[in-house]
Structure formats: structure tokens, C-alpha cells
Design a protein around this motif. Sequence first.
Motif, short mmCIF file in Angstrom:
data_model
loop_
_atom_site.label_atom_id
_atom_site.label_comp_id
_atom_site.label_asym_id
_atom_site.label_seq_id
_atom_site.Cartn_x
_atom_site.Cartn_y
_atom_site.Cartn_z
N LEU A 1 50.01 75.59 10.06
CA LEU A 1 49.65 74.52 10.99
C LEU A 1 50.43 73.26 10.62
O LEU A 1 50.49 72.89 9.45
CB LEU A 1 48.16 74.17 10.88
CG LEU A 1 47.11 75.26 10.98
CD1 LEU A 1 45.72 74.64 10.73
CD2 LEU A 1 47.15 75.91 12.36
N VAL B 1 51.73 74.90 15.99
CA VAL B 1 51.31 75.95 15.06
C VAL B 1 52.50 76.90 14.92
O VAL B 1 52.59 77.92 15.59
CB VAL B 1 50.07 76.69 15.59
CG1 VAL B 1 49.58 77.72 14.59
CG2 VAL B 1 48.94 75.68 15.91
N ARG C 1 45.78 74.09 20.00
CA ARG C 1 45.66 72.73 19.49
C ARG C 1 44.25 72.60 18.98
O ARG C 1 43.31 72.98 19.68
CB ARG C 1 45.92 71.76 20.64
CG ARG C 1 46.36 70.43 20.17
CD ARG C 1 46.92 69.62 21.30
NE ARG C 1 46.88 68.24 20.87
CZ ARG C 1 47.35 67.23 21.58
NH1 ARG C 1 47.88 67.45 22.76
NH2 ARG C 1 47.28 66.01 21.13
N THR D 1 46.01 69.43 14.65
CA THR D 1 47.38 69.95 14.68
C THR D 1 48.26 68.91 15.38
O THR D 1 47.79 68.17 16.25
CB THR D 1 47.46 71.30 15.42
OG1 THR D 1 46.78 71.18 16.68
CG2 THR D 1 46.80 72.40 14.61
#
Lengths: 278, 278
Positions: free
Chosen positions: A36, A144, A164, A268
Motif C-alpha cells: 500500500l 495499491v 482506496r 492509501t
Amino acid sequence: MTGDSSRAFVPGHVTGFFSVHEADDPEQAGSRGAGLTLSEGVTVEVEPAAETSMQLNDEPAAVEAVTRVLSDLGVEARVTATTDLPVGAGFGVSGAAALGTALAANRSFECGRSENELVAIAHAAEVEAGTGLGDVVAQARGGVPVRLDPGAPEYGRMDGVPARTRVEYLTLGERSTSEVLAGNTDRLSEVGVDKLVRLVEEPTLPTLMAASREFAREADLLTPEIAGVLSEVEEAGGEAAMAMLGETVFALGNGLSRAGYDPETCETHPSGATLKMD
Amino acid sequence: MTGDSSRAFVPGHVTGFFSVHEADDPEQAGSRGAGLTLSEGVTVEVEPAAETSMQLNDEPAAVEAVTRVLSDLGVEARVTATTDLPVGAGFGVSGAAALGTALAANRSFECGRSENELVAIAHAAEVEAGTGLGDVVAQARGGVPVRLDPGAPEYGRMDGVPARTRVEYLTLGERSTSEVLAGNTDRLSEVGVDKLVRLVEEPTLPTLMAASREFAREADLLTPEIAGVLSEVEEAGGEAAMAMLGETVFALGNGLSRAGYDPETCETHPSGATLKMD
């Protein structure tokens, strides 16, 4: 604009699982794996100077990947990096500092390099310094990131898990990336490739987290302290994994706080490394 | 989460120059070229529905690329797209709607596709609808994207100009992308490849803008109205170019307002397409 200072922001990056891929050319060496990127990251300011120097959070610091980047670009600069992330705990701070330096120096010195070229310079600097294998390309992409093939943009290949999420993290101590990477990584890499195949088949956050937990266990990187935290998050119904390589647990949503811990919180990072507006 | 609505934001994209590359497989077809992604873009909401329908800015709309994306994912949904960008004026609104639909539908319906797969679906849908060749991959990347090789992520290759800037734009009218693309594009493509070579040698914003102005002129796409605006911006010391394909001028910094126009204002978009947080 030559001579002006420039700033860049590079997200932190926690790797969930990886495999090591060596090569003589540092642009072709690297890792495969996934993790991440984080909205917490490193802000880097580069100012032209008579002699290169660096500060990290107001302290003099020597990040070899940063000095290698400046030397590759043929410039001398004062680099000021600031971050709220723990250093030496698996958040890719050295990779972020290297990539931020490349982006900001390219602007300040009008080096005329492309994004891929700057990512390649920072990636090679990290590999040669022995401080990371895949953070830089992940931090350049954001989100990611899934590293399908190792290396700088010309050689590597990336994908992403389209998600997300809020992220919590908890650091229990430091661990040296270079020490682990200097050991035998054959078994670790075999497990890492297995997990990558699994994630590619099902590119979702729950699969990423499960594959990461399995990796830490099967590759023998789990410490008893980390294992304890992971169990408690799981018992509380959350999703957590260990950051590679650091004594750090990261969890989706409120996984750590629900299990009674007092973690740091971020999310993220949607974008990947960027110059700051002038 | 199946059944919930999901939202995505996709930046607008103005192309400065391009070349057309045909292929039987729509994932391999596309364009090479370069442009700017914009902080103004399209927000797309996808809600599962008994029958597919679409609205653009509160009006019923039929964007073929959007219905193709839903059909490729095997789902029926109500798609609501909103944008402050002019439609049909070279901002990649159809590509943005297609990519936003792919990202949001993947989350709402738990389709389990990767980012590259979703970009490929939206890119192929745009190509098959004849409404665009390179917007989708550029919008997925963000920043100042350079399309080195055409096609979806598995085939294409991208780089970027490492820059971030304020952007002004002015739209004088509409122009149909599909009409231009349906004509003979050989000469246009020859010029477009020349300009790409030049930008790759010097990946900077001034080179991008100069190459774009030359492209519009040499490829015979410049209308007298647009040519007039470009001259006035240049006389005022600014950098402007024509958006491909639309009756639109875009300028760096305050190029248009300094020349006495009343443009819309935004900046380059650092991130590329993203899901919105839940």
C-alpha cells in the motif's frame, strides 16, 4: 528557474510480500510484490548549494540513495526531507527521499529528464545503496501497487489493486532492510512469487492482506511481537499484515484501534510521487 | 458491498499532438502523443439497476463507451456523470466517463478486476465507439502523460513530463473526434510521430507546447479562430496550444488571461483516475 528551490512529496509505502530479483544492472534488479502507498510520506526540498548536504526532520542525515541521485544528476544541493513516518520501520522513507530528490532536483537544475528517467535514477540509487528493491517504483505509481516484474520503468511492469481505504499502522521497533536483503533470500522469494500469483488471480484488498500474512509466516519473517498483534486484530474481525521490512503492523480501516491499540492513521495515497506547485 | 453505489473521479485530458495506430484488437489500437491531464474532470457514480441508463450533468445521455464498459463487465447500472468541462471540445469527457464507470462498477459489483484490466476495458470501449484513442490511458496516469506506444496497459508504454502547472483554457465551439478520426490520418500521424520524437529528447513543458503548436499547424487542424487566439497569447509572452480534437485553446500559467481573454482556470492533475473514498 535554475537555482530556485523545488519541493516534491512522495508517499510512504508498506510492502506486504515480495521476491528478490538480482541483476548486474541496478535498473533491471528489484523486487516483485505488492503493498500500500500511504497518504503519509516524505516532503523533500532541494536547493542548489556549493556542497551536497542532507537533513532529515531537522537532523543531519546521510541517506546514501539521496547522495547517489544527486551525483547521478551531476549536481550539488542541500536536501531537506521531513516526514511523520517512522524511519527504519518499513515505510520506504529512503526510497521516498531518493525519488523526491530526483523530482525536485530535476526541476531546480532544469536537468530535462522524463518521469521514467527520474524514477530509474532513484530506483538504481536505492538498489545500489542496498536499502530497497521496490519502494521507488511503487511510490511513483501510488494507490495499491502490484509489482509484476522487477526493475525501473523501462524493465519493470506494474498493475494495481483498484481500491482506496483508511489505513492504520503501529511500529514496534526498527529492522534493517539491508541486513535481511544481504542474507539468503531464496526461500523468501519462492514464497513471494506464490503470493503474487494469488493476488494477480484475485486483485482485491482482502486477498492482498491474506497473502501478506501468509508470506510473513511462511518466509519466517514474523517476530513473536508482530504475530501477537496480528492475532489480536484478526480476533477483533480486522485485516492486518506486517510491513516488509520493519517491525510494523498495518491494518485496513480501523483494524488496529478496534483491537485496542493506539495506531497512527492515514489512507492509501491516490496519486504517487508529485512535485509541489511552485 | 455488492449493490452499493460507488464513485470515481477521472481528470480531463487535453492532447497537444498525436499519431493514430490502428489494430484489429482494440486493446492494441490507440494513439501515441502527449498532453495535460486537468484537475477539472468527470465524477462518475455507478449504482446497480435493473436496466442500464446514463445521465450527464442531469440530462439523459448516451455515451457509447460507457455502455460498452458495463456490458463488458456484464452488469446493468445507473451511471451519473457530472463535469464542469465543456463536452465535445477536446477534454476527453467520454474517456473519463468510460474509465470512471469501469472503476466504480468494479467496486460496486465486486468484479475483481485489476487497475490495468479496468483501464484496458475502458480504452477498448473508447476505441470501439470511435470517440478516442489515447485519453483513457492518459487519464489513468495523470500528470503530463506521454504516450510512447499505443494501446491498453498490457501493450502501451507511457512516460511523463515531470511538471506541475496552472492551466487556462478557452473553448470556442465543438468538433467531432470521430469525424476527424474517420478521415485520412496518414499525414497527421507522420507529423505526430515527429513531435513525439522531439518531446522524448527534451521532456519539458515548453517543448510540449511548442511541439503541439507545430503539430496543429503542420497537420492542418488549426482553424482561423484558434490560430488567432494562439497568436495573441504568443504576443503577450505566453505558451498556448490547441486541444486535439476540439475548438479549444489551452495555455500554461496565465497565458490566456494575460492576452485579454476570460478563460477557465485549473491545474495539471497529479494523480490520474481514482476511486472516491467510501
